[in-house]
Design a protein around this motif. Structure first.
Motif, PDB file in Angstrom:
ATOM      1  N   MET A   6     107.673  42.154 -51.146  1.00 15.47           N
ATOM      2  CA  MET A   6     106.644  43.189 -51.220  1.00 15.47           C
ATOM      3  C   MET A   6     107.054  44.465 -50.494  1.00 15.47           C
ATOM      4  O   MET A   6     106.498  45.529 -50.748  1.00 15.47           O
ATOM      5  N   ALA A   7     107.992  44.355 -49.551  1.00 18.05           N
ATOM      6  CA  ALA A   7     108.439  45.515 -48.778  1.00 18.05           C
ATOM      7  C   ALA A   7     109.844  45.256 -48.260  1.00 18.05           C
ATOM      8  O   ALA A   7     110.246  44.101 -48.072  1.00 18.05           O
ATOM      9  N   GLU A   8     110.610  46.323 -48.032  1.00 23.11           N
ATOM     10  CA  GLU A   8     111.963  46.176 -47.513  1.00 23.11           C
ATOM     11  C   GLU A   8     111.950  45.553 -46.124  1.00 23.11           C
ATOM     12  O   GLU A   8     112.813  44.748 -45.768  1.00 23.11           O
TER      13      GLU A   8
ATOM     14  N   LYS B 237     112.528  35.071 -46.711  1.00 25.48           N
ATOM     15  CA  LYS B 237     112.782  36.438 -47.159  1.00 25.48           C
ATOM     16  C   LYS B 237     111.922  37.419 -46.356  1.00 25.48           C
ATOM     17  O   LYS B 237     110.703  37.296 -46.296  1.00 25.48           O
ATOM     18  N   THR B 238     112.567  38.406 -45.763  1.00 22.77           N
ATOM     19  CA  THR B 238     111.849  39.442 -45.009  1.00 22.77           C
ATOM     20  C   THR B 238     111.015  40.289 -45.958  1.00 22.77           C
ATOM     21  O   THR B 238     111.471  40.676 -47.031  1.00 22.77           O
ATOM     22  N   GLY B 239     109.782  40.580 -45.555  1.00 27.31           N
ATOM     23  CA  GLY B 239     108.906  41.421 -46.361  1.00 27.31           C
ATOM     24  C   GLY B 239     108.351  40.742 -47.594  1.00 27.31           C
ATOM     25  O   GLY B 239     107.872  41.402 -48.515  1.00 27.31           O
TER      26      GLY B 239
END
Length: 325
Positions: free
Chosen positions: A169-171, A179-181
Motif C-alpha cells: 500500500m505504501a513504499e 513486506k514493508t508498507g
C-alpha cells in the motif's frame, strides 16, 4: 432425523470443536469445547475427535452428523485436506486433517483456511446472506480475504486467492506478511502496534513525551488493544494511528471494489471493535478512490457474527461440505 453440523477450528494457541443445527437460513450453535493447541498434530487431532464424540453423545439419539468442517490458517491444500505448515503451527507440515475425521465419523468432511471459512459463514447465515458476490476481510492478527464470487467460494489455483495482506500500500510503513508498507502492515493487530511504535519514536525524537509512550522503554507495551482504548479516550497519538489505519483500509477496499465489483465487503475483528474510529476515514478514502459505479453497488459492514465469527466459520465449512456431496 436431526441433522447436525460439526466444526473443528485449529489455531496456533487453541483448538475448538463445536456442533450446530441449521433451520432454514439460520444456524444455532448447540455446544462447543476448546483446549490449548498441543505441539504435536496427532495429539490435537485425537483430542478434537474425542471431544466431538463427547458433544455428540450429549445430543438426542435421533441426531446425526451431516458434515464436518475444519477451519485452519493457511497455507493449506483444501482439495487434499492437507495443512501445509502455517506460521503459527510450525509442526503441522503436510498434515492430513480431513481423513481422520472422515474415517472416524463416516461423513462428508472438508478443510478451508480461516478467511474462507468466515466468508462462508457470513454468506450462508450472516451479513452476506442471499448475495452472489461477497468479500470477507479478517482484519485481526493478520489481514486476509475470503471470496464468494458468482455464488460460490473462490479459492484460486492453489488455495492462495484472497491473500490481500500481501498487497503493498505504501513504499514505507509498518511491515506485515513479510513486506514493508503492506495492507497487513497497516491493517492488522500487529500492524497497528508497529505503526504506533513508529509514531511514538518520531515524537520522542522531536523531544515530545506522548502520554501513551513517554520513553523508548515503553514501546513494547503498545499493542492494538491499548491503542484502540486510548483512541476511544481521545489520545492524540492513538488517534493518529487509527487515522492512518482507516485511510489505508479505505485504499485497500477501493482496490477490491474496483477489481471484484462485490455487493458487500464484510470486515471482522478489529473493525467491529473500532468501527466508530475507522469507518469515517475508510469510507472517505474509499469514496475518493473507488469507481463510483462499482462503489454504488457495494456495502461495507462489520461481521454479523462479531467476535463469535470463529465459532460459526468451521460450521459453515461443514454445511458447504454437506452441500457438495
Amino acid at each position: 432425523m436431526k441433522k447436525l453440523l460439526a466444526g473443528v477450528d485449529i489455531g496456533g494457541t487453541k483448538c475448538a470443536v463445536s456442533i450446530g443445527v441449521v433451520s432454514g437460513d439460520q444456524i444455532e450453535l448447540l455446544d462447543k469445547k476448546k483446549f490449548p493447541t498441543p505441539p504435536a498434530p496427532e495429539a490435537a487431532l485425537n483430542r478434537l475427535g474425542d471431544l466431538l464424540d463427547e458433544l455428540l453423545a450429549a445430543q438426542p439419539v435421533d441426531a446425526e452428523i451431516a458434515g464436518i468442517g475444519i477451519s485452519c490458517g493457511g497455507p493449506l491444500d483444501s482439495r487434499s485436506g492437507l495443512v501445509l505448515s502455517p506460521p503459527n503451527l510450525p509442526e503441522w507440515r503436510e498434515i492430513d486433517v480431513v481423513t481422520p475425521f472422515r474415517e472416524r465419523f463416516g461423513t462428508a468432511t472438508a478443510l478451508q483456511n480461516d478467511a474462507n471459512a468466515c466468508a462462508l459463514a457470513e454468506w450462508q447465515w450472516g451479513a452476506g446472506k442471499g448475495m452472489d458476490n461477497l468479500i470477507f476481510l479478517t482484519f485481526g492478527t493478520g489481514m486476509g480475504a475470503g471470496l464468494i464470487l458468482d455464488g460460490r467460494l473462490y479459492a484460486g489455483t492453489n488455495d492462495m486467492a484472497g491473500e490481500v495482506g500481501h498487497m503493498r500500500m505504501a513504499e514505507n510503513g509498518p511491515g506485515g506478511y513479510g513486506k514493508t508498507g503492506s495492507f497487513e502492515g497497516f491493517c492488522s493487530g500487529g500492524g497497528i502496534a508497529h505503526l504506533a511504535q513508529l509514531e511514538a519514536v518520531k515524537r520522542l525524537q522531536r523531544g515530545e513525551k506522548p502520554t501513551l509512550c513517554p520513553s523508548l522503554e515503553q514501546l513494547s507495551a503498545l499493542d492494538a488493544r491499548v491503542i484502540g482504548e486510548a483512541a476511544q479516550q481521545g489520545d492524540e497519538l492513538a488517534l493518529a494511528v487509527m487515522r492512518q489505519t482507516g485511510e489505508q483500509l479505505g485504499s485497500g477496499l477501493a482496490l477490491l471494489v474496483d477489481i471484484l465489483n462485490p455487493q458487500c465487503i464484510v470486515i471482522g475483528s478489529i473493525y467491529g471493535r473500532q468501527q466508530s474510529l475507522l469507518e469515517p476515514y475508510a469510507l472517505a478514502k474509499l469514496k475518493a478512490e473507488a469507481h463510483p459505479r462499482s462503489l454504488a453497488a457495494c456495502r461495507i459492514v462489520p461481521a454479523f457474527f462479531g467476535e463469535q465469527i470463529g465459532d460459526y466459520a468451521s460450521l459453515s465449512v461443514a454445511q458447504y461440505a454437506a452441500a457438495m456431496c
